[in-house]
Motif scaffolding. Structure first.
Motif, PDB file in Angstrom:
ATOM      1  N   PRO A 160      70.764  46.532  -4.598  1.00 43.82           N
ATOM      2  CA  PRO A 160      71.578  47.068  -5.525  1.00 43.82           C
ATOM      3  C   PRO A 160      72.145  46.195  -6.532  1.00 43.82           C
ATOM      4  O   PRO A 160      72.379  45.017  -5.985  1.00 43.82           O
ATOM      5  CB  PRO A 160      72.501  47.652  -4.617  1.00 43.82           C
ATOM      6  CG  PRO A 160      72.000  47.869  -3.329  1.00 43.82           C
ATOM      7  CD  PRO A 160      70.748  46.884  -3.098  1.00 43.82           C
ATOM      8  N   THR A 167      73.084  49.505 -10.700  1.00 46.95           N
ATOM      9  CA  THR A 167      73.803  50.489  -9.514  1.00 46.95           C
ATOM     10  C   THR A 167      75.209  51.110 -10.049  1.00 46.95           C
ATOM     11  O   THR A 167      75.529  52.278  -9.894  1.00 46.95           O
ATOM     12  CB  THR A 167      74.073  49.928  -8.230  1.00 46.95           C
ATOM     13  OG1 THR A 167      72.535  49.474  -7.846  1.00 46.95           O
ATOM     14  CG2 THR A 167      74.542  50.797  -7.165  1.00 46.95           C
ATOM     15  N   LYS A 223      78.466  50.768  -1.306  1.00 43.45           N
ATOM     16  CA  LYS A 223      77.045  50.979  -1.223  1.00 43.45           C
ATOM     17  C   LYS A 223      76.227  50.462  -0.133  1.00 43.45           C
ATOM     18  O   LYS A 223      75.370  51.085   0.304  1.00 43.45           O
ATOM     19  CB  LYS A 223      76.650  50.084  -2.479  1.00 43.45           C
ATOM     20  CG  LYS A 223      75.187  50.415  -2.696  1.00 43.45           C
ATOM     21  CD  LYS A 223      74.663  51.580  -3.247  1.00 43.45           C
ATOM     22  CE  LYS A 223      73.266  51.707  -3.425  1.00 43.45           C
ATOM     23  NZ  LYS A 223      72.614  53.140  -3.695  1.00 43.45           N
TER      24      LYS A 223
END
Length: 217
Positions: A21, A35, A193
């Motif tokens: 990410p 991301t 995340k």
């Protein structure tokens, strides 16, 4: 990732292949799949400056004119700041009569001095960052316009804060991002995340007005 969007895109392409990410901080780049992009609220910051000019100049009769600085090259962040500034002065009907392009304080002084010569009714100015804004402030001061008002975006130095706090200064206000808030938001996005939660693709970090009421130097 690097704050320069071209460098960020190159790094991002490598990380994407590794399924890592990526979070881009500062502004929305033209290219690249990230991301999440965390950017300052540039429009909001510009509007703070425009509203500051309205606060000090909007009730004068007749209304004075105003002018602003623009970055010499196309940049999303500056374009958004200017759009916000124009939206701000629109709320009280101030007329912007000149846009000049430059970067340094020396350019700001020279260019804004020319503006004051061409438009003697200008009593307000706004700059997209504090470097060139310093030149605009100096132009007002050298012209002896003690009733003038300058506002800007991006608290760049202690010198700016000192001038804003100085009694009688024409530099009344600037807009600045809240660095602590910015960092906390970035950390939370990354943590969410990593925990497998959904994170938004784009997030705006708020900016605040900086003036004599909330700055101590």
């Amino acid at each position: 990732l690097p704050v320069d969007d071209k460098a960020a895109v190159s790094v991002n392409n490598v990380l994407l292949k590794a399924n890592i990410p990526t979070f881009y901080l500062d502004e929305f780049p033209v290219r690249g799949k990230f991301t999440t992009i965390l950017a300052h609220d540039f429009f909001g910051g510009g509007k703070i400056g425009g509203l500051a000019l309205c606060k000090y100049l909007g009730n004068r009769s007749p209304k004075p004119e105003v002018a602003h600085f623009r970055y010499p090259f196309s940049a999303y962040s500056v374009d958004q700041r200017i759009a916000g500034y124009l939206a701000g002065i629109k709320t009280c009907g101030l007329k912007d009569v000149a846009e000049v392009k430059g970067i340094t304080p020396a350019e700001g002084l020279r260019l804004f001095t020319d503006v004051l010569t061409a438009h003697p009714n200008v009593r307000g100015g706004w700059g997209y960052w504090d470097g060139i804004s310093l030149g605009g402030v100096q132009a007002f001061e050298q012209a002896g316009m003690k009733d003038a008002v300058f506002a800007s975006h991006d608290l760049a130095s202690l010198q700016t804060a000192t001038l804003i706090c100085k009694s009688g200064s024409v530099w009344k206000e600037t807009a600045a991002s809240q660095s602590l808030v910015y960092g906390v938001v970035a950390a939370k996005l990354m943590l969410n995340k990593l925990l497998g939660r959904t994170v938004p693709h784009g997030v705006l970090s708020p900016v605040v007005a900086v003036n004599r009421s909330n700055v101590a130097v």
